[in-house]
Design an enzyme around this catalytic site. Structure first.
Site, PDB file in Angstrom:
ATOM      1  N   LYS A  79       0.835  -1.196   0.000  1.00  0.00           N
ATOM      2  CA  LYS A  79       0.000   0.000   0.000  1.00  0.00           C
ATOM      3  C   LYS A  79       0.872   1.250   0.000  1.00  0.00           C
ATOM      4  O   LYS A  79       1.803   1.362   0.806  1.00  0.00           O
ATOM      5  CB  LYS A  79      -0.905  -0.006   1.235  1.00  0.00           C
ATOM      6  CG  LYS A  79      -1.871   1.167   1.332  1.00  0.00           C
ATOM      7  CD  LYS A  79      -2.705   1.039   2.602  1.00  0.00           C
ATOM      8  CE  LYS A  79      -3.686   2.182   2.751  1.00  0.00           C
ATOM      9  NZ  LYS A  79      -4.478   2.070   4.000  1.00  0.00           N
ATOM     10  N   SER A 155      -9.179   2.410   3.187  1.00  0.00           N
ATOM     11  CA  SER A 155      -8.252   3.067   2.293  1.00  0.00           C
ATOM     12  C   SER A 155      -7.278   2.112   1.598  1.00  0.00           C
ATOM     13  O   SER A 155      -6.471   2.540   0.769  1.00  0.00           O
ATOM     14  CB  SER A 155      -7.459   4.115   3.070  1.00  0.00           C
ATOM     15  OG  SER A 155      -6.674   3.517   4.096  1.00  0.00           O
ATOM     16  N   SER A 179      -9.851   0.393   7.313  1.00  0.00           N
ATOM     17  CA  SER A 179      -9.162   0.491   6.023  1.00  0.00           C
ATOM     18  C   SER A 179      -8.572  -0.810   5.510  1.00  0.00           C
ATOM     19  O   SER A 179      -8.219  -0.905   4.335  1.00  0.00           O
ATOM     20  CB  SER A 179      -8.058   1.551   6.092  1.00  0.00           C
ATOM     21  OG  SER A 179      -8.615   2.841   6.143  1.00  0.00           O
TER      22      SER A 179
END
Length: 481
Positions: A79, A155, A179
């Site tokens: 990520k 996210s 997330s």
């Protein structure tokens, strides 16, 4: 030929070690899939050249009889937020940082590469990871592979979409309100939020920023086995992180073999907090029924959380302060002033949450937070885990401009991200939690079941995840992107 999309990470590593396939073959196939799946928009940066070199080195090591790690040759995505690879751009999802290049590796990258993993790229995230839709002005929105007009969640949406579409065997994420778990639900994968300290961070901008509310890193994968394997790789003390904890004698992989009839589950269909869409509620209830039919002990529970408005205010006080501090560090470290930079309105509104609270109010938010912790502990009681839906609704529109539902099951809600999920409570309390595929709605949209354990009881969460995968497998549901 070995399929890089149907084999688990463990199986791929075994095939590479045995010579059944090569790391180069696997990585080439993954890079080809990434190129063909650009409509998902899962990646910010694809590290094709360094990935191919790492794969060649992995094959040389295997041929030379070297000791190989548990993820040897396995393609992994990271990520593009806290996780970073030296020499690769690290954007935090901000267009203003599109040319920023990481100078050091994160501890997560250090441990993945030490285990033999090959990093194929960095995955999309909303700016600063501020919300549960993965959309930004840098590369745009990420879709779930199950419906290209709906969000992959956020996210860690790029990571979840990449794993679901077979663009990486594993991926990393982080979670301050859902997330990891929200994208897992939207993309029919497993996402684990561990207890604070399980997966350490070596951030030097603020080594103490992860406790209010709890913000942790964790793995995303298609199977319970791969989640446990990756947690084995990532977990353990790193003295750069003041919160990191030893793993002790825990064996996360052994937990997967716990018989279903040895599991006890406390079940809440809505946490007594928010209305839940009937399609979600019924799918999760069916999954719980299947666990009970397989021998698990299930009891329905009430969860005596504080008043929902009071609890939400406590979350806003603390998460707002967190993002305001992040914004201040971005300005001091990178020279980007979010008040004047080209950022999405939802970024500035998230940072602005802190403006309604002073330092005393932020500390006093620990009152309802404590009450929530006690309520979750009481709900779990003598069970191993608490089970709830992950989201209150199916996957929603993928763009930040798309509204969240303002009515759920006939009840009016505020249309806020916190109305769409049952995850953020556990960032206040610190309980480890995973989102696990429960099934799909009648129109084929994924539904996640949230498994919550006591702090440091990831083994119970993993045992329940594995049991659900046995009785209600989901591998056949992935679209051929």
């Amino acid at each position: 030929m070995v399929s890089v999309t149907t084999l688990s990470a463990r199986e791929l590593a075994a095939a590479i070690r045995s010579g059944e396939t090569s790391a180069v073959t696997v990585v080439d196939a993954i890079l080809e899939r990434i190129e063909s799946a650009d409509d998902l928009n899962a990646f910010i940066t694809v590290t094709d050249e360094s990935a191919r070199e790492a794969a060649r080195e992995a094959d040389r090591a295997a041929a030379g009889g070297e000791t190989l790690g548990p993820l040897h040759g396995v393609p992994v995505a990271i990520k593009d937020l806290r996780d970073r690879k030296s020499g690769v751009r690290n954007t935090l999802g901000l267009a203003a940082l599109s040319d920023n290049v990481a100078e050091t590796d994160s501890v997560v990258v250090e441990r993945l590469e030490a285990a033999g993993a090959v990093i194929v790229g960095t995955t999309n995230t909303p700016a600063l990871g501020h919300t549960i839709k993965t959309d930004n002005r840098l590369v745009g929105a990420t879709a779930t592979p199950f419906d290209l007009e709906r969000s992959a969640g956020g996210s860690s949406g790029g990571s979840a979409a990449a794993v679901a579409a077979g663009l990486a065997s594993l991926a990393t994420g982080s979670d301050i309100g859902g997330s990891l778990r929200v994208p897992a639900s939207c993309c029919n994968v497993v996402g684990l939020k561990p207890t604070l300290g399980r997966v350490p961070s070596n951030s030097r901008l603020d080594a103490f920023d992860t406790h209010t509310p709890f913000m942790v890193g964790g793995p995303i994968a298609r199977t319970a086995d791969d989640i446990a394997l990756t947690l084995e790789v990532l977990a353990g003390v790193d003295h750069r992180d003041p919160y990191s904890v030893p793993t002790g004698d825990e064996d996360f992989l052994v937990a997967l073999d716990r018989p279903t009839d040895q599991l006890s589950i406390a079940y809440s269909p809505d946490l007594d907090l928010l209305p839940v869409d009937p399609a979600v509620r019924d799918t999760v209830a069916d999954a719980v029924d299947d666990l009970e039919a397989a021998g698990a002990t299930v009891r329905d529970v009430d969860v005596a959380l504080p008043d929902s408005d009071e609890l939400r205010e406590a979350y806003y006080a603390q998460v707002g302060s967190y993002f305001a501090a992040v914004a201040a560090r971005v300005e001091s470290h990178y020279g980007v002033d979010l008040e004047t930079a080209d950022v999405e309105p939802t970024v500035t509104s998230t940072v602005a949450l802190a403006q309604g609270f002073d330092g005393l109010e932020e500390r006093l938010a620990n009152g309802p937070r404590t009450d929530a912790y006690d309520a979750i502990e009481a709900a779990i009681g003598d069970a191993d885990v608490l089970v709830t839906p992950t989201l209150t609704v199916p996957p929603y529109g993928k763009h930040l401009r798309d509204r969240y539902p303002t009515e759920i099951d006939g009840e009016s809600v505020d249309g806020l991200p916190t109305d769409a999920m049952l995850t953020w409570v556990f960032n206040l309390t610190g309980h480890p939690a995973a989102s696990v595929p429960a099934g799909v709605t009648d129109d084929g949209l994924p539904v996640g079941l949230q498994v919550v354990g006591r702090r440091y009881a990831e083994a119970d969460v993993l045992a329940t995840t594995a049991a659900l995968e046995r009785v209600r497998p989901w591998a056949h549901r992935y679209p051929d992107c």
